[in-house]
Design a protein around this motif. Sequence first.
Motif, PDB file in Angstrom:
ATOM      1  N   THR A 131      48.518  44.523  46.405  1.00 49.37           N
ATOM      2  CA  THR A 131      47.848  43.495  47.200  1.00 49.37           C
ATOM      3  C   THR A 131      47.366  42.325  46.352  1.00 49.37           C
ATOM      4  O   THR A 131      46.847  41.336  46.888  1.00 49.37           O
ATOM      5  CB  THR A 131      46.641  44.114  47.928  1.00 49.37           C
ATOM      6  OG1 THR A 131      45.787  44.758  46.982  1.00 49.37           O
ATOM      7  CG2 THR A 131      47.093  45.113  48.972  1.00 49.37           C
ATOM      8  N   LEU A 132      47.514  42.464  45.028  1.00 55.70           N
ATOM      9  CA  LEU A 132      47.130  41.369  44.148  1.00 55.70           C
ATOM     10  C   LEU A 132      48.218  40.295  44.079  1.00 55.70           C
ATOM     11  O   LEU A 132      47.932  39.110  43.905  1.00 55.70           O
ATOM     12  CB  LEU A 132      46.872  41.900  42.728  1.00 55.70           C
ATOM     13  CG  LEU A 132      45.485  42.447  42.420  1.00 55.70           C
ATOM     14  CD1 LEU A 132      45.490  43.127  41.059  1.00 55.70           C
ATOM     15  CD2 LEU A 132      44.438  41.352  42.471  1.00 55.70           C
ATOM     16  N   GLY A 133      49.454  40.733  44.206  1.00 57.02           N
ATOM     17  CA  GLY A 133      50.573  39.836  43.959  1.00 57.02           C
ATOM     18  C   GLY A 133      51.007  39.986  42.507  1.00 57.02           C
ATOM     19  O   GLY A 133      50.210  40.279  41.619  1.00 57.02           O
ATOM     20  N   ASP A 134      52.293  39.752  42.247  1.00 57.76           N
ATOM     21  CA  ASP A 134      52.842  39.952  40.907  1.00 57.76           C
ATOM     22  C   ASP A 134      52.421  38.801  40.001  1.00 57.76           C
ATOM     23  O   ASP A 134      52.951  37.692  40.082  1.00 57.76           O
ATOM     24  CB  ASP A 134      54.372  40.034  40.987  1.00 57.76           C
ATOM     25  CG  ASP A 134      54.999  40.330  39.625  1.00 57.76           C
ATOM     26  OD1 ASP A 134      54.234  40.556  38.659  1.00 57.76           O
ATOM     27  OD2 ASP A 134      56.237  40.356  39.542  1.00 57.76           O
ATOM     28  N   GLY A 135      51.504  39.078  39.150  1.00 59.85           N
ATOM     29  CA  GLY A 135      51.025  38.055  38.205  1.00 59.85           C
ATOM     30  C   GLY A 135      51.475  38.322  36.785  1.00 59.85           C
ATOM     31  O   GLY A 135      51.059  37.597  35.864  1.00 59.85           O
ATOM     32  N   GLN A 154      49.221  33.755  34.195  1.00 58.60           N
ATOM     33  CA  GLN A 154      48.708  33.696  35.568  1.00 58.60           C
ATOM     34  C   GLN A 154      47.926  34.963  35.911  1.00 58.60           C
ATOM     35  O   GLN A 154      47.407  35.081  37.020  1.00 58.60           O
ATOM     36  CB  GLN A 154      49.860  33.495  36.570  1.00 58.60           C
ATOM     37  CG  GLN A 154      50.353  32.066  36.642  1.00 58.60           C
ATOM     38  CD  GLN A 154      51.034  31.759  37.954  1.00 58.60           C
ATOM     39  OE1 GLN A 154      51.648  32.632  38.583  1.00 58.60           O
ATOM     40  NE2 GLN A 154      50.942  30.504  38.393  1.00 58.60           N
ATOM     41  N   ALA A 155      47.877  35.876  34.921  1.00 63.01           N
ATOM     42  CA  ALA A 155      47.074  37.106  35.064  1.00 63.01           C
ATOM     43  C   ALA A 155      46.496  37.433  33.688  1.00 63.01           C
ATOM     44  O   ALA A 155      47.241  37.543  32.696  1.00 63.01           O
ATOM     45  CB  ALA A 155      47.925  38.247  35.576  1.00 63.01           C
ATOM     46  N   TYR A 156      45.184  37.577  33.641  1.00 61.63           N
ATOM     47  CA  TYR A 156      44.501  37.809  32.361  1.00 61.63           C
ATOM     48  C   TYR A 156      43.165  38.493  32.655  1.00 61.63           C
ATOM     49  O   TYR A 156      42.275  37.892  33.260  1.00 61.63           O
ATOM     50  CB  TYR A 156      44.307  36.465  31.648  1.00 61.63           C
ATOM     51  CG  TYR A 156      43.436  36.515  30.432  1.00 61.63           C
ATOM     52  CD1 TYR A 156      43.619  37.461  29.426  1.00 61.63           C
ATOM     53  CD2 TYR A 156      42.407  35.577  30.284  1.00 61.63           C
ATOM     54  CE1 TYR A 156      42.814  37.462  28.303  1.00 61.63           C
ATOM     55  CE2 TYR A 156      41.605  35.569  29.157  1.00 61.63           C
ATOM     56  CZ  TYR A 156      41.810  36.526  28.177  1.00 61.63           C
ATOM     57  OH  TYR A 156      41.012  36.537  27.062  1.00 61.63           O
ATOM     58  N   LEU A 157      43.029  39.744  32.209  1.00 61.71           N
ATOM     59  CA  LEU A 157      41.853  40.542  32.574  1.00 61.71           C
ATOM     60  C   LEU A 157      40.823  40.699  31.451  1.00 61.71           C
ATOM     61  O   LEU A 157      39.815  41.378  31.658  1.00 61.71           O
ATOM     62  CB  LEU A 157      42.296  41.940  33.041  1.00 61.71           C
ATOM     63  CG  LEU A 157      43.254  41.967  34.238  1.00 61.71           C
ATOM     64  CD1 LEU A 157      43.539  43.406  34.650  1.00 61.71           C
ATOM     65  CD2 LEU A 157      42.692  41.167  35.410  1.00 61.71           C
ATOM     66  N   ASN A 158      41.049  40.065  30.295  1.00 62.26           N
ATOM     67  CA  ASN A 158      40.138  40.285  29.160  1.00 62.26           C
ATOM     68  C   ASN A 158      39.348  39.034  28.791  1.00 62.26           C
ATOM     69  O   ASN A 158      38.867  38.900  27.670  1.00 62.26           O
ATOM     70  CB  ASN A 158      40.933  40.758  27.933  1.00 62.26           C
ATOM     71  CG  ASN A 158      41.457  42.169  28.096  1.00 62.26           C
ATOM     72  OD1 ASN A 158      41.007  42.914  28.969  1.00 62.26           O
ATOM     73  ND2 ASN A 158      42.423  42.557  27.267  1.00 62.26           N
ATOM     74  N   GLY A 159      39.189  38.126  29.722  1.00 64.68           N
ATOM     75  CA  GLY A 159      38.456  36.904  29.421  1.00 64.68           C
ATOM     76  C   GLY A 159      36.953  37.104  29.334  1.00 64.68           C
ATOM     77  O   GLY A 159      36.415  38.131  29.756  1.00 64.68           O
ATOM     78  N   PRO A 160      36.252  36.120  28.775  1.00 61.99           N
ATOM     79  CA  PRO A 160      34.783  36.197  28.679  1.00 61.99           C
ATOM     80  C   PRO A 160      34.159  36.097  30.069  1.00 61.99           C
ATOM     81  O   PRO A 160      34.652  35.352  30.914  1.00 61.99           O
ATOM     82  CB  PRO A 160      34.424  34.982  27.820  1.00 61.99           C
ATOM     83  CG  PRO A 160      35.529  34.018  28.074  1.00 61.99           C
ATOM     84  CD  PRO A 160      36.773  34.833  28.269  1.00 61.99           C
ATOM     85  N   TRP A 161      33.116  36.853  30.279  1.00 63.50           N
ATOM     86  CA  TRP A 161      32.479  36.836  31.606  1.00 63.50           C
ATOM     87  C   TRP A 161      31.586  35.581  31.704  1.00 63.50           C
ATOM     88  O   TRP A 161      30.368  35.640  31.727  1.00 63.50           O
ATOM     89  CB  TRP A 161      31.658  38.101  31.810  1.00 63.50           C
ATOM     90  CG  TRP A 161      31.805  38.634  33.217  1.00 63.50           C
ATOM     91  CD1 TRP A 161      31.192  38.121  34.332  1.00 63.50           C
ATOM     92  CD2 TRP A 161      32.631  39.692  33.663  1.00 63.50           C
ATOM     93  NE1 TRP A 161      31.576  38.826  35.449  1.00 63.50           N
ATOM     94  CE2 TRP A 161      32.469  39.814  35.073  1.00 63.50           C
ATOM     95  CE3 TRP A 161      33.502  40.574  33.033  1.00 63.50           C
ATOM     96  CZ2 TRP A 161      33.119  40.759  35.844  1.00 63.50           C
ATOM     97  CZ3 TRP A 161      34.150  41.520  33.798  1.00 63.50           C
ATOM     98  CH2 TRP A 161      33.968  41.616  35.193  1.00 63.50           C
ATOM     99  N   SER A 162      32.297  34.427  31.790  1.00 62.28           N
ATOM    100  CA  SER A 162      31.611  33.130  31.845  1.00 62.28           C
ATOM    101  C   SER A 162      32.574  32.098  32.411  1.00 62.28           C
ATOM    102  O   SER A 162      33.700  32.416  32.791  1.00 62.28           O
ATOM    103  CB  SER A 162      31.156  32.712  30.436  1.00 62.28           C
ATOM    104  OG  SER A 162      32.288  32.408  29.629  1.00 62.28           O
ATOM    105  N   GLU A 163      32.148  30.821  32.423  1.00 60.33           N
ATOM    106  CA  GLU A 163      32.997  29.751  32.939  1.00 60.33           C
ATOM    107  C   GLU A 163      34.285  29.602  32.142  1.00 60.33           C
ATOM    108  O   GLU A 163      35.262  29.018  32.626  1.00 60.33           O
ATOM    109  CB  GLU A 163      32.216  28.423  32.915  1.00 60.33           C
ATOM    110  CG  GLU A 163      31.045  28.361  33.873  1.00 60.33           C
ATOM    111  CD  GLU A 163      31.484  28.336  35.329  1.00 60.33           C
ATOM    112  OE1 GLU A 163      32.665  28.024  35.591  1.00 60.33           O
ATOM    113  OE2 GLU A 163      30.648  28.635  36.209  1.00 60.33           O
ATOM    114  N   SER A 164      34.273  30.130  30.921  1.00 62.13           N
ATOM    115  CA  SER A 164      35.463  30.016  30.073  1.00 62.13           C
ATOM    116  C   SER A 164      36.607  30.904  30.540  1.00 62.13           C
ATOM    117  O   SER A 164      37.749  30.730  30.115  1.00 62.13           O
ATOM    118  CB  SER A 164      35.109  30.376  28.624  1.00 62.13           C
ATOM    119  OG  SER A 164      34.133  29.493  28.110  1.00 62.13           O
TER     120      SER A 164
END
Length: 349
Positions: free
Chosen positions: A264-268, A313-323
Motif C-alpha cells: 500500500t506504500l507503492g514501489d519506491g 524516492q524512498a529513504y527511511l534513515n533520515g534525521p527526525w527533523s526538517e532535514s
Amino acid sequence: MKFVIVTILFVTISNTTGVYDQNSTVKEIDVLRQIINQETLIRLALVKDVRSLVDEVSSMNRTMTSTETMTSTLQHTVETMKRQLNILTQENKKIARNYQKSILEFDQKLTSLSENVTSIHQYLKNMYWQDLRRDVDCEGLYNSGHRQSGVFRINPYGNESQINVYCDMKMNGGGWTAIQKRKRGAVEFNRTWSEYKEGFGDPQDSYWIGNDVIHHLTKGRNSTLYVSITLPNDTVLYEMYGQFSISDEEDKYRLFLGEWVDGTLGDGMLHTGKEYADLSGMYFSTPDRDNDNGNIDCAVKEQGGWWFNNCHQAYLNGPWSESWTNPWVPAGLYHYTDVKETLMMIHPH
C-alpha cells in the motif's frame, strides 16, 4: 660367756693364792661388775643392731615384694598393651584394605563420571551448535516454538557471536527478523560507515541491525523484504519485495532487490519510474563513505546511511527533523512529520 670365764678365773685365783684381803676382793668385784656392765651394754647394742638389721631386712623384703608386685603389674600392663596393639594393628590393616578398596571403587566411579561428563558435554555442545544453526534468525526461533514477538538472541554468523534482534512472531506467519526499526527519532541515524556496519540502537525501540548481519542473513538465501511506515494516525502502510539481499563489505554492501509482491506504500525502491531513484544494484553510502551515483554526496545531504542512487524516492534513515525529506514519495510521504514509525523486516522463503 664372758661372765662365766671371769667367775672361773676368779675362783681359780682364789684357790691359788688362798688369801685375799677384803679390799682386794671388793675391787675385783667392782672390776667384774664393770666388765659385766660393759658386756650388757654390748649385748644391748648388739640386740639393737640386730633388731635394726631385722627391720631393714623386713623393709627390704617388703620393698622387694612391692617391687615384684609392681613388676608383675607392669608385665601384665605390657602384655595387655601388646594385645591391644596387636588388635589395633589388625584393625588398621583391615581399615587400610577397606580404604584401598574404597579408593579403587572411587577411582572407577570417577573415571565413569568423567566419561559421562565428557559425553554430556559433547551432547550439550552438539545441541548448542544445533541451536546456533537453527536460531540463525527469527524464523529459526519461530520453528523452535517461540510465538511471542520481542527481542531475541540469534546467531547469524554460525558461531558463538550472538546478537539481539527484534522478532515479529505474528505478522504473515511469524518469524520475521527486523533489520531496521524506528520510533519518533529515539535513536540518531546519522552514523558512520563503521556504525552502520556493526549496527546500533536498541532492538526494543529503534535500531539498525548492522550491514554485516544483513549480509550474513541474506547470502545464499531467498529472502523477502517487508517495509512498513506507521502514520501519525496509526495507519500502517507497507510494501513487500520477494527478493532481497546485500553483498559483503568488500562490495560495499550492494543492494539486490527484486520481485515486487504487493503493498500500500507503492514501489519506491525497485521500479520507481525515476531512473535516479531505483535502488537495486546500488552501493551503501554513509556521510563518511560516498558510494552513490550522483554528483552530490547524497549521504551527507540526507544525513544518514542508505542505498542511494541519485538520490531517492524512498529513504527511511533520515534525521527526525526538517532535514528528512521524501521518506516515501509514492505514498505521498514527503516530510518527517508524515511518519510515526518505520520498520524493515526480512524472512527466508
